[in-house]
Scaffold this motif. Structure first.
Motif, PDB file in Angstrom:
ATOM      1  N   SER A 194       0.532  -1.420   0.004  1.00 36.91           N
ATOM      2  CA  SER A 194      -0.147   0.138  -0.124  1.00 36.91           C
ATOM      3  C   SER A 194       0.794   1.130   0.099  1.00 36.91           C
ATOM      4  N   ILE A 195       1.976   0.899   0.695  1.00 36.66           N
ATOM      5  CA  ILE A 195       2.646   2.116   0.719  1.00 36.66           C
ATOM      6  C   ILE A 195       3.514   2.608  -0.723  1.00 36.66           C
TER       7      ILE A 195
ATOM      8  N   LYS B  87       2.106   1.530  -3.514  1.00 35.53           N
ATOM      9  CA  LYS B  87       1.072   2.294  -4.225  1.00 35.53           C
ATOM     10  C   LYS B  87       0.723   3.759  -4.438  1.00 35.53           C
ATOM     11  N   GLY B  88       1.150   4.270  -2.675  1.00 36.20           N
ATOM     12  CA  GLY B  88       0.980   5.129  -2.254  1.00 36.20           C
ATOM     13  C   GLY B  88       1.844   6.549  -3.148  1.00 36.20           C
TER      14      GLY B  88
ATOM     15  N   SER C 271      -9.974   5.777   4.815  1.00 34.96           N
ATOM     16  CA  SER C 271      -8.566   4.867   5.296  1.00 34.96           C
ATOM     17  C   SER C 271      -9.548   3.797   6.471  1.00 34.96           C
TER      18      SER C 271
ATOM     19  N   HIS D 276      -8.953   0.548   5.358  1.00 31.37           N
ATOM     20  CA  HIS D 276      -7.777  -0.282   5.027  1.00 31.37           C
ATOM     21  C   HIS D 276      -7.471  -1.476   6.140  1.00 31.37           C
TER      22      HIS D 276
ATOM     23  N   GLU E  38      -4.930  -4.735   6.651  1.00 35.76           N
ATOM     24  CA  GLU E  38      -3.574  -4.751   6.736  1.00 35.76           C
ATOM     25  C   GLU E  38      -3.405  -5.594   5.642  1.00 35.76           C
TER      26      GLU E  38
ATOM     27  N   ALA F 155       4.616   1.804   8.742  1.00 34.10           N
ATOM     28  CA  ALA F 155       2.764   1.665   8.823  1.00 34.10           C
ATOM     29  C   ALA F 155       2.382   0.453   8.949  1.00 34.10           C
ATOM     30  N   SER F 156       2.260  -0.907   9.165  1.00 33.86           N
ATOM     31  CA  SER F 156       1.655  -1.837   9.531  1.00 33.86           C
ATOM     32  C   SER F 156       1.413  -1.272  11.409  1.00 33.86           C
TER      33      SER F 156
ATOM     34  N   ASP G 186      -2.951   1.775  12.733  1.00 37.11           N
ATOM     35  CA  ASP G 186      -4.196   2.432  12.269  1.00 37.11           C
ATOM     36  C   ASP G 186      -4.215   3.242  10.910  1.00 37.11           C
ATOM     37  N   GLY G 187      -4.250   2.538  10.150  1.00 39.23           N
ATOM     38  CA  GLY G 187      -4.437   4.432   8.681  1.00 39.23           C
ATOM     39  C   GLY G 187      -3.963   4.445   8.189  1.00 39.23           C
ATOM     40  N   TRP G 188      -2.417   4.090   8.140  1.00 35.26           N
ATOM     41  CA  TRP G 188      -1.288   3.979   6.819  1.00 35.26           C
ATOM     42  C   TRP G 188      -1.949   3.433   6.052  1.00 35.26           C
ATOM     43  N   ASP G 189      -2.187   3.638   5.087  1.00 30.32           N
ATOM     44  CA  ASP G 189      -3.107   3.038   3.605  1.00 30.32           C
ATOM     45  C   ASP G 189      -2.584   3.944   2.699  1.00 30.32           C
ATOM     46  N   SER G 190      -2.351   3.808   1.377  1.00 21.51           N
ATOM     47  CA  SER G 190      -1.946   4.478   0.499  1.00 21.51           C
ATOM     48  C   SER G 190      -1.969   5.666   0.079  1.00 21.51           C
ATOM     49  N   LEU G 191      -3.567   6.246   0.565  1.00 19.78           N
ATOM     50  CA  LEU G 191      -3.694   7.489   0.958  1.00 19.78           C
ATOM     51  C   LEU G 191      -3.214   8.693   1.735  1.00 19.78           C
ATOM     52  N   THR G 192      -3.656   8.063   2.815  1.00 18.20           N
ATOM     53  CA  THR G 192      -2.355   8.727   4.343  1.00 18.20           C
ATOM     54  C   THR G 192      -1.843   9.027   3.433  1.00 18.20           C
ATOM     55  N   HIS G 193      -1.005   7.773   3.150  1.00 19.53           N
ATOM     56  CA  HIS G 193       0.262   8.244   3.011  1.00 19.53           C
ATOM     57  C   HIS G 193       1.127   9.439   2.138  1.00 19.53           C
TER      58      HIS G 193
END
Lengths: 221, 79
Positions: free
Chosen positions: A92-93, A95-96, A119, A122, A124, B31-32, B35-42
């Motif tokens: 996901s990182i 991808k971001g 999110s 989202h 994991e 990131a793991s 909670d909520g650290w996904d692609s958009l928040t990143h």
């Protein structure tokens, strides 16, 4: 229908972009590129091709993660799978990073206020597991067992031990869920977003995590 | 700006981006862990870090950041 399974190359990128757009729509009409970033479908395809061209491995925009099914010289299906966090960084990182690098700044600045809404869905990814990003078969080639051949082929390529195999799918996509269940996936977790605006941006307010029963689900080749 | 000053500044950015007022970063944070650290928040996080430090990351640099420690390292190299 003679089917050849092969790796994806740069000439396949337009087809891969189509499969990614199709998976994003999740059997409906909502395209997150449009709802979140304000990008029309045709333009989104161009950006996806640019991201594939970056040759970043181990995420849903990685050309090396795809296996193509070809018939009479034409791509009729594709599967995308990767080993999660193979280089220590979550898909996901990656991808971001790719989206941010590729999309115009104005488009993702618009999306910033949506972060907390999106999110919520989202889930994991388990590091070291095999993630199925998508499986796609063109309408004309359906009903011929291609989903199984593609998944068997790609999972066999990646599976070196007893890694778990997962797929995340939106709750609205009944046809996809049925196909994955038929192959041997079962739902092991689900997340539902409670934000009232979620359906304006995502294909569904629910996401399922499906896990493959590797004892019965797939046949190594 | 040394590593602890960079950390201090990041400690004002992270809680805002992730909407977690108590979030305090460590160099091993990934990131793991959040909670909520996904692609958009990143994407939002990286933009805020760039803005705040007045720097620009390359795609290659971003794809090498395994944890916050790596991020601090790359920020330090640009200041």
């Amino acid at each position: 229908m003679e089917i050849l399974l092969r790796k994806a190359g740069p000439t396949d990128y337009p087809f891969l972009a189509e499969t990614i757009i199709n998976a994003e729509k999740s059997g409906g009409q909502t395209l997150t590129y449009t709802t979140i970033f304000g990008i029309a479908e045709e333009k989104a395809k161009d950006y996806i091709i640019q991201m594939l061209d970056e040759e970043i491995e181990h995420c849903e925009f990685s050309a090396e993660a795809f296996l193509i099914a070809e018939s009479d010289g034409k791509a009729v299906g594709a599967v995308c799978c990767w080993i999660e966090a193979a280089d220590g960084i979550a898909s996901s990182i990656l991808k971001g990073n790719l989206l941010r690098h590729t999309l115009p700044k104005d488009n993702f600045e618009k999306a910033i206020r949506l972060g907390p809404i999106i999110s919520e869905l989202h889930m994991e990814y388990e590091a070291g597991s095999i993630q199925v990003g998508l499986v796609y078969v063109t309408e004309a080639a359906r009903g011929k067992g291609l989903v199984k051949r593609l998944l068997d082929g790609k999972i066999s390529e990646l599976r070196t031990g007893d890694q778990h195999v997962y797929i995340q799918v939106f709750g609205n996509n009944a046809a996809a869920i049925r196909a994955y269940e038929k192959y041997g996936f079962a739902t092991v977790a689900q997340k539902t977003a409670i934000h009232p605006e979620i359906n304006a941006y995502m294909p569904s307010d629910t996401k399922l995590l499906m896990k493959l029963n590797t004892a019965t689900g797939y046949e190594p080749i | 700006m040394n590593r602890s000053e960079i950390t201090e500044k990041l400690n004002t950015i992270f809680p805002t981006v992730f909407n977690k007022p108590g979030l305090s970063i460590t160099e091993s944070l990934t990131a793991s862990d959040v909670d909520g650290w996904d692609s958009l928040t990143h994407m939002i996080l990286i933009s805020e870090v760039e803005k705040s430090f007045g720097i620009t990351f390359k795609l290659k640099e971003l794809n090498k950041m395994k944890n916050v420690g790596d991020m601090i390292e790359i920020i330090a190299s640009k200041l």
